[in-house]
Write a protein that holds these residues in place. Structure first.
Motif, PDB file in Angstrom:
ATOM      1  N   ARG A 176      44.693  21.895  -5.037  1.00 41.65           N
ATOM      2  CA  ARG A 176      43.418  22.494  -5.439  1.00 41.65           C
ATOM      3  C   ARG A 176      42.558  21.467  -6.184  1.00 41.65           C
ATOM      4  O   ARG A 176      41.362  21.334  -5.953  1.00 41.65           O
ATOM      5  CB  ARG A 176      43.672  23.702  -6.343  1.00 41.65           C
ATOM      6  CG  ARG A 176      42.428  24.503  -6.683  1.00 41.65           C
ATOM      7  CD  ARG A 176      42.787  25.771  -7.457  1.00 41.65           C
ATOM      8  NE  ARG A 176      43.467  25.487  -8.712  1.00 41.65           N
ATOM      9  CZ  ARG A 176      42.848  25.187  -9.846  1.00 41.65           C
ATOM     10  NH1 ARG A 176      41.528  25.113  -9.877  1.00 41.65           N
ATOM     11  NH2 ARG A 176      43.526  24.952 -10.940  1.00 41.65           N
ATOM     12  N   LYS A 177      43.189  20.681  -7.054  1.00 42.62           N
ATOM     13  CA  LYS A 177      42.442  19.685  -7.820  1.00 42.62           C
ATOM     14  C   LYS A 177      41.926  18.562  -6.912  1.00 42.62           C
ATOM     15  O   LYS A 177      40.810  18.060  -7.097  1.00 42.62           O
ATOM     16  CB  LYS A 177      43.312  19.102  -8.938  1.00 42.62           C
ATOM     17  CG  LYS A 177      43.481  20.056 -10.109  1.00 42.62           C
ATOM     18  CD  LYS A 177      44.510  19.519 -11.097  1.00 42.62           C
ATOM     19  CE  LYS A 177      44.801  20.507 -12.209  1.00 42.62           C
ATOM     20  NZ  LYS A 177      43.631  20.727 -13.096  1.00 42.62           N
ATOM     21  N   ARG A 188      38.929  19.928  -5.048  1.00 43.52           N
ATOM     22  CA  ARG A 188      37.771  20.064  -5.895  1.00 43.52           C
ATOM     23  C   ARG A 188      37.119  18.727  -6.200  1.00 43.52           C
ATOM     24  O   ARG A 188      35.901  18.581  -6.161  1.00 43.52           O
ATOM     25  CB  ARG A 188      38.202  20.699  -7.187  1.00 43.52           C
ATOM     26  CG  ARG A 188      37.221  21.733  -7.574  1.00 43.52           C
ATOM     27  CD  ARG A 188      37.930  22.729  -8.341  1.00 43.52           C
ATOM     28  NE  ARG A 188      37.324  22.709  -9.654  1.00 43.52           N
ATOM     29  CZ  ARG A 188      37.865  23.352 -10.665  1.00 43.52           C
ATOM     30  NH1 ARG A 188      39.013  23.957 -10.508  1.00 43.52           N
ATOM     31  NH2 ARG A 188      37.256  23.355 -11.792  1.00 43.52           N
ATOM     32  N   ALA A 189      37.952  17.738  -6.512  1.00 42.84           N
ATOM     33  CA  ALA A 189      37.416  16.404  -6.789  1.00 42.84           C
ATOM     34  C   ALA A 189      36.744  15.857  -5.542  1.00 42.84           C
ATOM     35  O   ALA A 189      35.667  15.244  -5.609  1.00 42.84           O
ATOM     36  CB  ALA A 189      38.538  15.471  -7.241  1.00 42.84           C
ATOM     37  N   THR A 197      33.334  17.439  -5.169  1.00 39.29           N
ATOM     38  CA  THR A 197      32.409  16.881  -6.155  1.00 39.29           C
ATOM     39  C   THR A 197      31.922  15.502  -5.719  1.00 39.29           C
ATOM     40  O   THR A 197      30.763  15.154  -5.886  1.00 39.29           O
ATOM     41  CB  THR A 197      33.100  16.757  -7.534  1.00 39.29           C
ATOM     42  OG1 THR A 197      33.555  18.047  -7.924  1.00 39.29           O
ATOM     43  CG2 THR A 197      32.149  16.221  -8.586  1.00 39.29           C
ATOM     44  N   ILE A 202      38.658  12.094 -12.631  1.00 41.52           N
ATOM     45  CA  ILE A 202      38.251  13.468 -12.972  1.00 41.52           C
ATOM     46  C   ILE A 202      39.363  14.507 -12.791  1.00 41.52           C
ATOM     47  O   ILE A 202      39.372  15.489 -13.508  1.00 41.52           O
ATOM     48  CB  ILE A 202      36.943  13.942 -12.267  1.00 41.52           C
ATOM     49  CG1 ILE A 202      37.112  14.142 -10.779  1.00 41.52           C
ATOM     50  CG2 ILE A 202      35.795  13.019 -12.566  1.00 41.52           C
ATOM     51  CD1 ILE A 202      35.850  14.708 -10.123  1.00 41.52           C
ATOM     52  N   GLU A 255      41.209  15.689 -15.893  1.00 42.15           N
ATOM     53  CA  GLU A 255      40.512  16.433 -16.935  1.00 42.15           C
ATOM     54  C   GLU A 255      40.681  15.731 -18.274  1.00 42.15           C
ATOM     55  O   GLU A 255      41.115  16.314 -19.267  1.00 42.15           O
ATOM     56  CB  GLU A 255      40.986  17.881 -16.980  1.00 42.15           C
ATOM     57  CG  GLU A 255      40.429  18.662 -15.807  1.00 42.15           C
ATOM     58  CD  GLU A 255      41.299  19.828 -15.403  1.00 42.15           C
ATOM     59  OE1 GLU A 255      41.971  20.380 -16.275  1.00 42.15           O
ATOM     60  OE2 GLU A 255      41.302  20.164 -14.204  1.00 42.15           O
ATOM     61  N   ARG A 264      27.771  18.317 -14.030  1.00 36.38           N
ATOM     62  CA  ARG A 264      28.749  19.329 -13.682  1.00 36.38           C
ATOM     63  C   ARG A 264      29.917  19.371 -14.666  1.00 36.38           C
ATOM     64  O   ARG A 264      30.372  20.430 -15.056  1.00 36.38           O
ATOM     65  CB  ARG A 264      29.267  19.040 -12.277  1.00 36.38           C
ATOM     66  CG  ARG A 264      30.054  20.169 -11.714  1.00 36.38           C
ATOM     67  CD  ARG A 264      30.192  20.040 -10.211  1.00 36.38           C
ATOM     68  NE  ARG A 264      31.256  20.930  -9.782  1.00 36.38           N
ATOM     69  CZ  ARG A 264      31.761  20.940  -8.562  1.00 36.38           C
ATOM     70  NH1 ARG A 264      31.303  20.115  -7.646  1.00 36.38           N
ATOM     71  NH2 ARG A 264      32.708  21.777  -8.255  1.00 36.38           N
ATOM     72  N   LEU A 265      30.402  18.190 -15.064  1.00 31.46           N
ATOM     73  CA  LEU A 265      31.594  18.150 -15.908  1.00 31.46           C
ATOM     74  C   LEU A 265      31.261  18.046 -17.397  1.00 31.46           C
ATOM     75  O   LEU A 265      32.018  18.517 -18.234  1.00 31.46           O
ATOM     76  CB  LEU A 265      32.482  16.968 -15.518  1.00 31.46           C
ATOM     77  CG  LEU A 265      32.984  16.906 -14.074  1.00 31.46           C
ATOM     78  CD1 LEU A 265      33.768  15.624 -13.855  1.00 31.46           C
ATOM     79  CD2 LEU A 265      33.850  18.100 -13.735  1.00 31.46           C
TER      80      LEU A 265
HETATM   81  P1  ADP Z   1      39.760  26.488 -13.732  1.00 27.77           P
HETATM   82  O1  ADP Z   1      40.002  26.159 -12.315  1.00 27.77           O
HETATM   83  O2  ADP Z   1      40.547  27.679 -14.236  1.00 27.77           O
HETATM   84  O3  ADP Z   1      38.311  26.574 -14.104  1.00 27.77           O
HETATM   85  P2  ADP Z   1      40.530  23.756 -14.453  1.00 27.77           P
HETATM   86  O4  ADP Z   1      41.457  23.358 -15.567  1.00 27.77           O
HETATM   87  O5  ADP Z   1      40.884  23.423 -13.076  1.00 27.77           O
HETATM   88  O6  ADP Z   1      40.381  25.328 -14.670  1.00 27.77           O
HETATM   89  O7  ADP Z   1      39.076  23.174 -14.762  1.00 27.77           O
HETATM   90  C1  ADP Z   1      38.405  23.395 -15.988  1.00 27.77           C
HETATM   91  C2  ADP Z   1      36.907  23.121 -15.802  1.00 27.77           C
HETATM   92  O8  ADP Z   1      36.663  21.732 -15.529  1.00 27.77           O
HETATM   93  C3  ADP Z   1      36.362  23.884 -14.629  1.00 27.77           C
HETATM   94  O9  ADP Z   1      35.732  25.082 -15.039  1.00 27.77           O
HETATM   95  C4  ADP Z   1      35.379  22.945 -13.975  1.00 27.77           C
HETATM   96  O10 ADP Z   1      34.056  23.228 -14.369  1.00 27.77           O
HETATM   97  C5  ADP Z   1      35.724  21.572 -14.474  1.00 27.77           C
HETATM   98  N1  ADP Z   1      36.341  20.719 -13.424  1.00 27.77           N
HETATM   99  C6  ADP Z   1      37.605  20.244 -13.438  1.00 27.77           C
HETATM  100  N2  ADP Z   1      37.857  19.465 -12.385  1.00 27.77           N
HETATM  101  C7  ADP Z   1      36.724  19.427 -11.656  1.00 27.77           C
HETATM  102  C8  ADP Z   1      36.335  18.799 -10.462  1.00 27.77           C
HETATM  103  N3  ADP Z   1      37.167  18.031  -9.769  1.00 27.77           N
HETATM  104  N4  ADP Z   1      35.096  18.989 -10.002  1.00 27.77           N
HETATM  105  C9  ADP Z   1      34.238  19.753 -10.710  1.00 27.77           C
HETATM  106  N5  ADP Z   1      34.530  20.378 -11.854  1.00 27.77           N
HETATM  107  C10 ADP Z   1      35.765  20.233 -12.330  1.00 27.77           C
END
Ligand code: ADP
Ligand code: ADP
Length: 228
Positions: A115-116, A119-120, A123, A151, A154, A185-186
């Motif tokens: 999932r991570k 998501r990365a 982005t 990223i 975290e 975004r972050l």
């Molecule tokens: P969740 O999925 O429950 O929101 P995460 O620990 O995965 O928790 O992420 C925490 C926050 O960090 C997210 O709400 C998101 O906004 C941001 N984030 C983390 N990784 C990414 C990424 N790869 N791209 C964009 N935003 C991210």
């Protein structure tokens, strides 16, 4: 995310003139600080002290309000991106991005890791390249993989050492836009070394000017670059 506080930081290599000579700076949680200054003024040394790759000779470094002078790099939760990417050539883009997560053995489930990565990749617009090896990527794509690796962790803060200086002008422009988007975004606290005034203007909340190991000026990009 976390604030970073530099309190009279000093770095001496051997018994020469200090490379960093009493630098104090409060970086707010979520702030994007640009670090500029001539070659040899101590920019890399300062970043390396913050991330823990260089011992602190004197002074006090706090991350999120806690002193970290003696903490190992792995206990500081900061992500550093170098100008030469440092990707693993035999691993795919997806596995390069996942590397820090797999290093934290058992901390993340395979589902979480996937999932991570997804998501990365979204982005950073790498979704179509996840199965490729770094050798088949453009410089800009490689740089994005390096950022992806930063990223997914975290981290509490990003430290960038001239991340775009090896790219041509067009890619630099694209990457600048992407970093700005990523930052919106972050909202991660960032210290970013560059020689590029456009990068400083577009990305920086504040610009810190270092000279011979000392902070000469800290100002908004506007105040600094639009002076008469
Ligand atoms: P969740 O999925 O429950 O929101 P995460 O620990 O995965 O928790 O992420 C925490 C926050 O960090 C997210 O709400 C998101 O906004 C941001 N984030 C983390 N990784 C990414 C990424 N790869 N791209 C964009 N935003 C991210
Ligand atoms: P910048 O990143 O601004 O170019 P550096 O932090 O790399 O500056 O270097 C600051 C000063 O410290 C320079 O005088 C450099 O020669 C010296 N220096 C950097 N790294 C070392 C080292 N490992 N050993 C001895 N001197 C060093």
């Amino acid at each position: 995310m976390a604030s970073i506080t530099l309190n009279n930081l000093v770095k001496k290599y051997g018994d020469g003139f200090p490379a960093v000579n009493g630098v104090s700076l409060d970086i707010a949680d979520g702030e994007f600080v640009i670090l500029v200054g001539p070659s040899g003024c101590g920019k890399s040394t300062l970043l390396r002290m913050i991330v823990g790759l260089e011992d602190i000779t004197d002074g006090d470094l706090q991350i999120g309000g806690a002193r970290v002078n003696e903490k190992a790099p792995k206990d500081r939760n900061l992500a550093m991106v170098f100008q030469n990417y440092a990707l693993y050539p035999h691993l795919t883009v997806a596995e390069n991005i996942a590397f820090p997560l797999r290093l934290a053995k058992g901390k993340f489930s395979e589902d979480e890791i996937q999932r991570k990565i997804r998501r990365a990749a979204e982005t950073l617009e790498l979704t179509d390249h996840l199965d490729r090896k770094p050798g088949n990527l453009s410089g800009g794509q490689r740089q994005r993989v390096a950022m992806g690796r930063a990223i997914v962790r975290e981290a509490d803060a990003f430290l960038f050492d001239e991340p775009l200086s090896n790219l041509d002008a067009k890619l630099r422009g694209q990457m600048r836009t992407e970093i700005a988007r990523m930052q919106r975004r972050l909202g991660t606290t960032t210290v970013y070394v560059t020689h590029d005034q456009t990068e400083a203007m577009t990305l920086g909340d504040r610009v810190a000017v270092l000279r011979k190991g000392e902070l000469q000026q800290v100002a908004s990009p506007r105040a600094l670059y639009e002076q008469p």
